[in-house]
Scaffold this motif. Structure first.
Motif, short mmCIF file in Angstrom:
data_model
loop_
_atom_site.label_atom_id
_atom_site.label_comp_id
_atom_site.label_asym_id
_atom_site.label_seq_id
_atom_site.Cartn_x
_atom_site.Cartn_y
_atom_site.Cartn_z
N ARG A 196 0.81 -1.21 0.00
CA ARG A 196 0.00 0.00 0.00
C ARG A 196 0.86 1.27 0.00
NH1 ARG A 196 -5.66 -0.55 0.12
NH2 ARG A 196 -5.33 1.66 -0.30
N GLU A 197 0.16 2.41 0.15
CA GLU A 197 0.79 3.71 -0.06
C GLU A 197 1.98 3.94 0.87
OE1 GLU A 197 -3.63 3.91 -0.94
OE2 GLU A 197 -2.36 3.10 0.67
N GLY A 198 3.08 4.43 0.29
CA GLY A 198 4.21 4.88 1.08
C GLY A 198 5.04 3.79 1.72
N VAL A 199 4.82 2.54 1.37
CA VAL A 199 5.63 1.45 1.94
C VAL A 199 7.07 1.56 1.44
CG1 VAL A 199 5.98 -1.05 1.91
CG2 VAL A 199 3.69 -0.11 2.25
N THR A 200 8.03 1.27 2.31
CA THR A 200 9.44 1.26 1.92
C THR A 200 10.06 -0.10 2.25
OG1 THR A 200 10.00 2.28 4.07
CG2 THR A 200 9.79 3.73 2.17
N MET A 201 10.84 -0.61 1.30
CA MET A 201 11.58 -1.86 1.48
C MET A 201 12.99 -1.65 0.95
SD MET A 201 8.87 -4.77 0.21
CE MET A 201 7.17 -4.81 0.77
N HIS A 202 14.00 -2.00 1.73
CA HIS A 202 15.39 -1.76 1.36
C HIS A 202 16.12 -3.05 0.98
CE1 HIS A 202 15.47 2.25 3.81
NE2 HIS A 202 14.71 2.31 2.73
N THR A 203 17.15 -2.90 0.17
CA THR A 203 17.99 -4.04 -0.18
C THR A 203 18.88 -4.43 1.01
OG1 THR A 203 19.72 -2.58 -1.04
CG2 THR A 203 18.05 -3.35 -2.61
N GLY A 204 19.60 -5.54 0.85
CA GLY A 204 20.50 -6.00 1.91
C GLY A 204 21.80 -5.22 1.96
N THR A 205 22.70 -5.68 2.81
CA THR A 205 24.04 -5.10 2.91
C THR A 205 25.07 -6.17 2.58
OG1 THR A 205 24.14 -5.62 5.28
CG2 THR A 205 23.39 -3.41 4.67
N GLY A 206 26.19 -5.74 1.99
CA GLY A 206 27.23 -6.68 1.61
C GLY A 206 27.88 -7.36 2.79
N SER A 207 27.84 -6.72 3.96
CA SER A 207 28.47 -7.30 5.15
C SER A 207 27.56 -8.29 5.86
CB SER A 207 28.84 -6.18 6.12
OG SER A 207 27.69 -5.42 6.49
N SER A 208 26.33 -8.47 5.35
CA SER A 208 25.39 -9.42 5.96
C SER A 208 24.87 -10.36 4.89
CB SER A 208 24.25 -8.65 6.65
OG SER A 208 23.35 -9.54 7.30
N ARG A 209 23.56 -10.59 4.82
CA ARG A 209 22.99 -11.52 3.86
C ARG A 209 23.14 -11.03 2.43
NH1 ARG A 209 17.89 -12.03 3.61
NH2 ARG A 209 17.89 -14.19 2.91
N GLY A 210 23.11 -9.71 2.26
CA GLY A 210 23.17 -9.15 0.93
C GLY A 210 21.84 -9.15 0.21
N ILE A 211 20.78 -9.58 0.88
CA ILE A 211 19.48 -9.67 0.25
C ILE A 211 18.38 -9.53 1.30
CG2 ILE A 211 19.50 -12.19 0.41
CD1 ILE A 211 17.88 -12.28 -2.18
N THR A 212 17.33 -8.81 0.95
CA THR A 212 16.10 -8.74 1.75
C THR A 212 15.05 -9.55 1.01
OG1 THR A 212 16.67 -6.53 2.54
CG2 THR A 212 14.37 -7.19 2.72
N THR A 213 14.38 -10.48 1.70
CA THR A 213 13.44 -11.35 1.02
C THR A 213 12.06 -11.28 1.67
OG1 THR A 213 14.20 -13.21 2.38
CG2 THR A 213 15.16 -12.98 0.19
N VAL A 214 11.04 -11.25 0.83
CA VAL A 214 9.64 -11.19 1.25
C VAL A 214 8.92 -12.36 0.59
CG1 VAL A 214 7.50 -9.86 1.18
CG2 VAL A 214 9.70 -8.69 1.50
N GLY A 215 8.18 -13.14 1.37
CA GLY A 215 7.51 -14.32 0.84
C GLY A 215 6.28 -14.00 0.00
N ASP A 216 5.51 -15.04 -0.30
CA ASP A 216 4.32 -14.91 -1.13
C ASP A 216 3.09 -14.49 -0.30
OD1 ASP A 216 5.83 -15.86 -3.26
OD2 ASP A 216 5.15 -17.94 -3.01
N ASN A 217 2.14 -13.87 -0.99
CA ASN A 217 0.81 -13.58 -0.42
C ASN A 217 0.86 -12.67 0.81
OD1 ASN A 217 -0.25 -15.55 -2.32
ND2 ASN A 217 0.50 -17.11 -0.91
N CYS A 218 1.76 -11.72 0.81
CA CYS A 218 1.89 -10.81 1.95
C CYS A 218 1.13 -9.52 1.69
CB CYS A 218 3.36 -10.49 2.21
SG CYS A 218 4.34 -11.92 2.73
#
Length: 276
Positions: free
Chosen positions: A92-114
């Protein structure tokens, strides 16, 4: 039969972006060159997709959402990291999602049907399961792990590195600073563990007899006169190794690492009475 993407004349889709069949991009959207947009995704208007971001098929993204911005972390030095969003998400409106960091997982993951309601935030390197719901203004810090079918009420916050076990419910405005075991109900600021998430368990179709076993296991887990939390979890794992729900809780607590867990309501009241 594939259908060509529909792109509004005011939208900007940079060369290199991959658009699936039936994608609809509304007015004033900006899609970066590393974006991968799955089939039948709708970006309504003023949506920004940045960085190495993948959006699964059939997602709907409302105005002013920003997906794939670089992490708010001083350890990030501009390395290429990712955001991956599963299928059938409502953002919905104004949601923010950021990428990972190289010093950690390196990826942000969101599952299905959220479902993510207005102005909720997912920080770098987080892992979200399937069928997760965030109400308005929910904030989760970096490296948080959110299990399947977790519901987090409006304005609640989850501290960085915390884990929230699946089928848990976090009440509105709760401040979660420690791990939440699966199937739990949590509320308060600072948040406390109020018991099993009985409403959620019934809605999930769990059998009444299993719910009753789970309630008894919950009480045994915090029976400190019988042993520490880890000792009690080990005993429950042995006693109920054929019951998935109890095993989930026990294995969550016995997972490697120096984890701390949300305080049950009885312990919370005792600490308040002692002036803590």
């Amino acid at each position: 039969m594939s259908q060509s993407p529909s792109i509004h004349p005011t939208a900007i889709v940079e060369p290199g972006a991959e658009l699936g069949s039936g994608v609809r991009i509304g007015p004033f959207c900006h899609i970066g060159p590393l974006a991968v947009i799955g089939d039948n995704v709708e970006l309504m208007s003023h949506v920004v997709v940045m960085g190495d971001t993948t959006i699964g098929e059939n997602c709907r993204v409302f105005p002013h959402a920003i997906l794939g911005a670089e992490p708010q972390n001083t350890a990030y030095k501009g390395e290429r990291t990712k955001l991956v969003i599963g299928r059938n998400a409502t953002i919905r409106e104004g949601v923010t999602m950021h990428t990972g960091t190289g010093s950690s997982r390196g990826i942000t993951t969101v599952g299905d049907n959220c479902m993510f309601l207005a102005y909720s935030h997912i920080a770098h390197d987080c892992v979200l399961g399937d069928n997760v719901t965030f109400a308005n203004n929910v904030m989760i810090g970096g490296h948080a792990v959110i299990g399947d079918r977790v519901i987090i009420g409006g304005g609640a916050g989850v501290h960085q590195f915390c884990r929230v076990g699946h089928h848990s419910f976090i009440g509105g405005l709760a401040a979660v600073t420690k791990d939440v075991i699966p199937y739990a109900l949590v509320m308060g600021n600072r948040a406390f563990l109020a018991g099993p998430n009985l409403v959620g368990l019934k809605r999930s179709g769990m059998d009444r007899s299993e719910i009753n076993v789970l309630r008894r296991a919950y009480k045994s887990l915090f029976a400190y006169e019988l042993g520490s939390m880890r000792e009690n979890a080990s005993r429950l794992l042995e006693e109920h190794k054929d019951l998935d729900s109890v095993r989930d809780i026990a294995e969550f607590i016995l997972a490697p690492g120096n984890h701390k867990y949300m305080t049950p309501l009885s312990d919370f009241r005792a600490r308040m009475a002692d002036g803590e």
